[in-house]
Design a protein around this motif. Structure first.
Motif, PDB file in Angstrom:
ATOM      1  N   ILE A 154       0.849  -1.207   0.000  1.00 43.83           N
ATOM      2  CA  ILE A 154       0.000   0.000   0.000  1.00 43.83           C
ATOM      3  C   ILE A 154       0.882   1.254   0.000  1.00 43.83           C
ATOM      4  N   ARG A 209      -6.815   1.205   4.333  1.00 46.47           N
ATOM      5  CA  ARG A 209      -7.752   1.820   3.392  1.00 46.47           C
ATOM      6  C   ARG A 209      -7.152   2.931   2.535  1.00 46.47           C
ATOM      7  N   ASN A 225      -5.298   2.754  -0.151  1.00 47.96           N
ATOM      8  CA  ASN A 225      -5.503   2.486  -1.590  1.00 47.96           C
ATOM      9  C   ASN A 225      -5.557   0.975  -1.807  1.00 47.96           C
ATOM     10  N   GLU A 226      -5.801   0.604  -3.044  1.00 46.71           N
ATOM     11  CA  GLU A 226      -5.725  -0.821  -3.380  1.00 46.71           C
ATOM     12  C   GLU A 226      -4.521  -1.008  -4.310  1.00 46.71           C
TER      13      GLU A 226
END
Ligand code: AMP
Length: 252
Positions: free
Chosen positions: A41, A183, A185-186
């Motif tokens: 991430i 959370r 990013n992906e």
């Protein structure tokens, strides 16, 4: 802006970890390893900052055995420009603790004139959650830990942090240290052409001693234990039976 991103090679999150018979650590031989998920991430966010032209260069750093280069190749295939491998022989790896990692990162960040250090919020093997905080303290840089959003705001970075019961938004001046939360990013998957390109990107090898960092441990592991085995559950047909069973067990 130049970004230094820490990527740790850890036992893959899907592997069932086994405690070694000497209870001083876990079995690592022959076990699948991958990049620490929070570091994927962090790499993704660094690359996005480069894509948004906020950053100019992304350098991945891994402190670990020869195989840490595979982890670095993954970061390069995702889009990092170059990498630094601080080699620690596999047999000495357990000596390396967040204090040493922070000293190495601080030294490299200063020498390499980096503007931003990005790391995962924690490594899933030791669950320490110490590196970002100690690195920021050593560098005397502001820190934005548990980041779930990073935006440019003039000369500052606006970072949304995941805190107990909500979100906190802070502004930090660069140079700074950011740690990535789940959370943020992906992370992208590396494409085959990028994996091929990554093979040609440079990885600079060095030793902790060249950076003046002594790897003598300051923490001694006394014992590593498996979590207690959960007793098997039972299935009941209806709520009445559930309540009766709970009463029997003295739970209600
Ligand atoms: P920790 O404080 O050990 O939970 O680790 C927090 C973060 O520091 C990780 O998610 C990595 O980004 C970075 N880090 C820790 N150990 C290493 C290492 N051996 N090599 C590179 N980065 C590391």
């Amino acid at each position: 802006m130049r970004i230094l991103v820490g990527v740790k090679r850890v036992i893959d999150y899907a592997v069932k970890v086994r405690v070694r018979p000497d209870k001083k650590g876990v079995v690592t031989d022959g076990v699948k390893h991958s990049m620490n998920p929070f570091d994927e991430i962090a790499v993704e966010e660094a690359i996005r900052l480069k894509e948004k032209k906020i950053a100019k260069e992304v350098v991945a750093l891994s402190i670990g055995p020869t195989q840490a280069q595979e982890t670095l190749r993954t970061a390069l295939a995702m889009g990092a420009d170059s990498a630094i491998h601080v080699e620690v022989p596999a047999g000495e790896l357990e000596r390396v603790q967040p204090l040493h990692v922070s000293r190495i990162i601080s030294k490299l960040a200063t020498e390499g004139k980096f503007d931003l250090v990005m790391v995962g919020k924690q490594a899933i093997d030791d669950d320490c959650n110490q590196t970002a905080q100690m690195t920021a303290a050593m560098l005397d840089w502001p820190q934005a830990t548990f980041a779930s959003k990073v935006e440019k705001d003039g000369d500052y970075l606006k970072v949304t942090r995941e805190i107990d019961g909500g979100l906190e938004t802070i502004k930090v001046g660069v140079p700074a240290v950011i740690s990535a939360d789940l959370r943020l990013n992906e992370p992208r998957y590396a494409t085959l052409p990028n994996i091929m390109k990554a093979k040609k990107k440079p990885i600079k090898k060095m030793k902790a001693s060249e950076l003046g960092v002594d790897l003598t441990p300051t923490i001694e592991v006394i014992s590593v234990e498996d979590p207690p085995v959960r007793a098997a559950g039972i299935k009941v047909d209806d709520v009445d039976t559930l309540i009766a069973k709970l009463k029997e067990a003295g739970r209600v």
